[in-house]
Motif scaffolding. Sequence first.
Motif, PDB file in Angstrom:
ATOM      1  N   SER A  29       0.837  -1.195   0.000  1.00 52.44           N
ATOM      2  CA  SER A  29       0.000   0.000   0.000  1.00 52.44           C
ATOM      3  C   SER A  29       0.873   1.246   0.000  1.00 52.44           C
ATOM      4  O   SER A  29       2.037   1.203   0.377  1.00 52.44           O
ATOM      5  CB  SER A  29      -0.903   0.019   1.239  1.00 52.44           C
ATOM      6  OG  SER A  29      -0.117   0.158   2.418  1.00 52.44           O
ATOM      7  N   VAL A  30       0.283   2.349  -0.446  1.00 46.07           N
ATOM      8  CA  VAL A  30       0.903   3.663  -0.334  1.00 46.07           C
ATOM      9  C   VAL A  30      -0.135   4.568   0.309  1.00 46.07           C
ATOM     10  O   VAL A  30      -1.235   4.744  -0.216  1.00 46.07           O
ATOM     11  CB  VAL A  30       1.322   4.229  -1.707  1.00 46.07           C
ATOM     12  CG1 VAL A  30       1.885   5.641  -1.544  1.00 46.07           C
ATOM     13  CG2 VAL A  30       2.335   3.323  -2.370  1.00 46.07           C
ATOM     14  N   THR A  31       0.209   5.116   1.481  1.00 46.26           N
ATOM     15  CA  THR A  31      -0.694   6.002   2.199  1.00 46.26           C
ATOM     16  C   THR A  31       0.079   7.251   2.588  1.00 46.26           C
ATOM     17  O   THR A  31       1.115   7.145   3.267  1.00 46.26           O
ATOM     18  CB  THR A  31      -1.245   5.318   3.468  1.00 46.26           C
ATOM     19  OG1 THR A  31      -1.880   4.090   3.094  1.00 46.26           O
ATOM     20  CG2 THR A  31      -2.237   6.210   4.186  1.00 46.26           C
ATOM     21  N   ASN A  32      -0.393   8.405   2.177  1.00 43.69           N
ATOM     22  CA  ASN A  32       0.282   9.679   2.461  1.00 43.69           C
ATOM     23  C   ASN A  32       1.752   9.627   2.063  1.00 43.69           C
ATOM     24  O   ASN A  32       2.618  10.138   2.771  1.00 43.69           O
ATOM     25  CB  ASN A  32       0.132  10.048   3.941  1.00 43.69           C
ATOM     26  CG  ASN A  32      -1.312  10.303   4.325  1.00 43.69           C
ATOM     27  OD1 ASN A  32      -2.081  10.853   3.535  1.00 43.69           O
ATOM     28  ND2 ASN A  32      -1.685   9.895   5.516  1.00 43.69           N
ATOM     29  N   GLY A  33       2.055   8.982   0.941  1.00 50.58           N
ATOM     30  CA  GLY A  33       3.410   8.913   0.435  1.00 50.58           C
ATOM     31  C   GLY A  33       4.307   7.878   1.081  1.00 50.58           C
ATOM     32  O   GLY A  33       5.495   7.809   0.795  1.00 50.58           O
ATOM     33  N   VAL A  34       3.742   7.042   1.967  1.00 49.97           N
ATOM     34  CA  VAL A  34       4.532   6.008   2.650  1.00 49.97           C
ATOM     35  C   VAL A  34       4.182   4.649   2.062  1.00 49.97           C
ATOM     36  O   VAL A  34       3.022   4.244   2.065  1.00 49.97           O
ATOM     37  CB  VAL A  34       4.283   6.010   4.172  1.00 49.97           C
ATOM     38  CG1 VAL A  34       5.042   4.869   4.840  1.00 49.97           C
ATOM     39  CG2 VAL A  34       4.682   7.345   4.769  1.00 49.97           C
ATOM     40  N   PHE A  35       5.213   3.950   1.554  1.00 47.37           N
ATOM     41  CA  PHE A  35       5.036   2.608   0.997  1.00 47.37           C
ATOM     42  C   PHE A  35       5.158   1.599   2.130  1.00 47.37           C
ATOM     43  O   PHE A  35       6.055   1.686   2.966  1.00 47.37           O
ATOM     44  CB  PHE A  35       6.102   2.335  -0.059  1.00 47.37           C
ATOM     45  CG  PHE A  35       6.027   0.937  -0.631  1.00 47.37           C
ATOM     46  CD1 PHE A  35       5.039   0.606  -1.535  1.00 47.37           C
ATOM     47  CD2 PHE A  35       6.926  -0.032  -0.248  1.00 47.37           C
ATOM     48  CE1 PHE A  35       4.947  -0.681  -2.063  1.00 47.37           C
ATOM     49  CE2 PHE A  35       6.859  -1.318  -0.763  1.00 47.37           C
ATOM     50  CZ  PHE A  35       5.868  -1.637  -1.675  1.00 47.37           C
ATOM     51  N   ASP A  36       4.252   0.637   2.163  1.00 48.11           N
ATOM     52  CA  ASP A  36       4.275  -0.405   3.178  1.00 48.11           C
ATOM     53  C   ASP A  36       3.880  -1.722   2.536  1.00 48.11           C
ATOM     54  O   ASP A  36       3.348  -1.757   1.420  1.00 48.11           O
ATOM     55  CB  ASP A  36       3.314  -0.064   4.317  1.00 48.11           C
ATOM     56  CG  ASP A  36       3.641  -0.822   5.601  1.00 48.11           C
ATOM     57  OD1 ASP A  36       4.651  -1.547   5.635  1.00 48.11           O
ATOM     58  OD2 ASP A  36       2.881  -0.675   6.566  1.00 48.11           O
ATOM     59  N   GLY A  37       4.134  -2.802   3.232  1.00 45.44           N
ATOM     60  CA  GLY A  37       3.777  -4.119   2.726  1.00 45.44           C
ATOM     61  C   GLY A  37       4.047  -5.183   3.755  1.00 45.44           C
ATOM     62  O   GLY A  37       4.599  -4.918   4.830  1.00 45.44           O
ATOM     63  N   GLY A  38       3.661  -6.397   3.416  1.00 41.31           N
ATOM     64  CA  GLY A  38       3.838  -7.525   4.318  1.00 41.31           C
ATOM     65  C   GLY A  38       5.304  -7.923   4.464  1.00 41.31           C
ATOM     66  O   GLY A  38       6.137  -7.640   3.602  1.00 41.31           O
ATOM     67  N   ASP A  39       5.608  -8.557   5.583  1.00 44.41           N
ATOM     68  CA  ASP A  39       6.957  -9.037   5.840  1.00 44.41           C
ATOM     69  C   ASP A  39       7.368 -10.059   4.783  1.00 44.41           C
ATOM     70  O   ASP A  39       6.518 -10.663   4.128  1.00 44.41           O
ATOM     71  CB  ASP A  39       7.042  -9.655   7.237  1.00 44.41           C
ATOM     72  CG  ASP A  39       6.755  -8.639   8.331  1.00 44.41           C
ATOM     73  OD1 ASP A  39       6.838  -7.434   8.064  1.00 44.41           O
ATOM     74  OD2 ASP A  39       6.457  -9.064   9.457  1.00 44.41           O
ATOM     75  N   VAL A  40       8.677 -10.237   4.616  1.00 40.14           N
ATOM     76  CA  VAL A  40       9.212 -11.134   3.602  1.00 40.14           C
ATOM     77  C   VAL A  40      10.143 -12.135   4.281  1.00 40.14           C
ATOM     78  O   VAL A  40      10.960 -11.752   5.119  1.00 40.14           O
ATOM     79  CB  VAL A  40      10.011 -10.348   2.531  1.00 40.14           C
ATOM     80  CG1 VAL A  40      10.615 -11.288   1.504  1.00 40.14           C
ATOM     81  CG2 VAL A  40       9.129  -9.311   1.867  1.00 40.14           C
ATOM     82  N   THR A  41      10.017 -13.416   3.917  1.00 36.91           N
ATOM     83  CA  THR A  41      10.926 -14.444   4.434  1.00 36.91           C
ATOM     84  C   THR A  41      11.728 -15.033   3.286  1.00 36.91           C
ATOM     85  O   THR A  41      11.170 -15.464   2.280  1.00 36.91           O
ATOM     86  CB  THR A  41      10.149 -15.565   5.154  1.00 36.91           C
ATOM     87  OG1 THR A  41       9.458 -14.996   6.272  1.00 36.91           O
ATOM     88  CG2 THR A  41      11.099 -16.653   5.647  1.00 36.91           C
ATOM     89  N   TYR A  42      13.041 -15.001   3.442  1.00 45.54           N
ATOM     90  CA  TYR A  42      13.970 -15.625   2.499  1.00 45.54           C
ATOM     91  C   TYR A  42      14.348 -16.970   3.106  1.00 45.54           C
ATOM     92  O   TYR A  42      14.740 -17.035   4.273  1.00 45.54           O
ATOM     93  CB  TYR A  42      15.210 -14.756   2.302  1.00 45.54           C
ATOM     94  CG  TYR A  42      14.888 -13.404   1.720  1.00 45.54           C
ATOM     95  CD1 TYR A  42      14.867 -13.216   0.356  1.00 45.54           C
ATOM     96  CD2 TYR A  42      14.604 -12.317   2.543  1.00 45.54           C
ATOM     97  CE1 TYR A  42      14.571 -11.983  -0.193  1.00 45.54           C
ATOM     98  CE2 TYR A  42      14.304 -11.084   2.004  1.00 45.54           C
ATOM     99  CZ  TYR A  42      14.283 -10.912   0.641  1.00 45.54           C
ATOM    100  OH  TYR A  42      13.978  -9.702   0.112  1.00 45.54           O
ATOM    101  N   THR A  43      14.227 -18.036   2.341  1.00 41.88           N
ATOM    102  CA  THR A  43      14.477 -19.371   2.888  1.00 41.88           C
ATOM    103  C   THR A  43      15.867 -19.882   2.532  1.00 41.88           C
ATOM    104  O   THR A  43      16.386 -19.627   1.449  1.00 41.88           O
ATOM    105  CB  THR A  43      13.430 -20.381   2.384  1.00 41.88           C
ATOM    106  OG1 THR A  43      13.434 -20.396   0.962  1.00 41.88           O
ATOM    107  CG2 THR A  43      12.030 -20.002   2.859  1.00 41.88           C
ATOM    108  N   ALA A  44      16.462 -20.598   3.490  1.00 42.15           N
ATOM    109  CA  ALA A  44      17.741 -21.284   3.314  1.00 42.15           C
ATOM    110  C   ALA A  44      18.803 -20.380   2.689  1.00 42.15           C
ATOM    111  O   ALA A  44      19.417 -20.717   1.684  1.00 42.15           O
ATOM    112  CB  ALA A  44      17.549 -22.553   2.488  1.00 42.15           C
ATOM    113  N   VAL A  45      19.047 -19.225   3.310  1.00 44.12           N
ATOM    114  CA  VAL A  45      19.972 -18.236   2.761  1.00 44.12           C
ATOM    115  C   VAL A  45      21.418 -18.613   3.076  1.00 44.12           C
ATOM    116  O   VAL A  45      21.759 -18.918   4.216  1.00 44.12           O
ATOM    117  CB  VAL A  45      19.673 -16.835   3.311  1.00 44.12           C
ATOM    118  CG1 VAL A  45      20.605 -15.796   2.698  1.00 44.12           C
ATOM    119  CG2 VAL A  45      18.218 -16.454   3.057  1.00 44.12           C
ATOM    120  N   THR A  46      22.257 -18.579   2.038  1.00 44.78           N
ATOM    121  CA  THR A  46      23.690 -18.808   2.196  1.00 44.78           C
ATOM    122  C   THR A  46      24.424 -17.692   1.469  1.00 44.78           C
ATOM    123  O   THR A  46      23.849 -16.977   0.661  1.00 44.78           O
ATOM    124  CB  THR A  46      24.128 -20.160   1.599  1.00 44.78           C
ATOM    125  OG1 THR A  46      23.816 -20.182   0.205  1.00 44.78           O
ATOM    126  CG2 THR A  46      23.426 -21.332   2.291  1.00 44.78           C
TER     127      THR A  46
END
Length: 99
Positions: A29-46
Amino acid sequence: MYTYSATHQFLTSLTGVVGTAGTIGATKSVTNGVFDGGDVTYTAVTGNSVEALVIYIDTGVAATSPLVAYLDTSVTGLPVTPNGGDITITWNGSGIFAL
């Protein structure tokens, strides 16, 4: 290791990428110029230490996928050294970035 440059425009400008692309889900979403969104999970990061996050618009072609934001100071938990486990990015409650 990637070095930020304001002249970089597309995903192909990045080097030293650690992990695979994650998706900010349907809660964007963008509200009053602020971008937001759901958390992100990166799996098995090396790989090497993660110093920043890059947000881009995926067009399906790296050479035409525009870079949107480079976040290296406002993300709690960075830098992080991957150990093969998951890394979850929990965005700030005030939003990801302001325009």
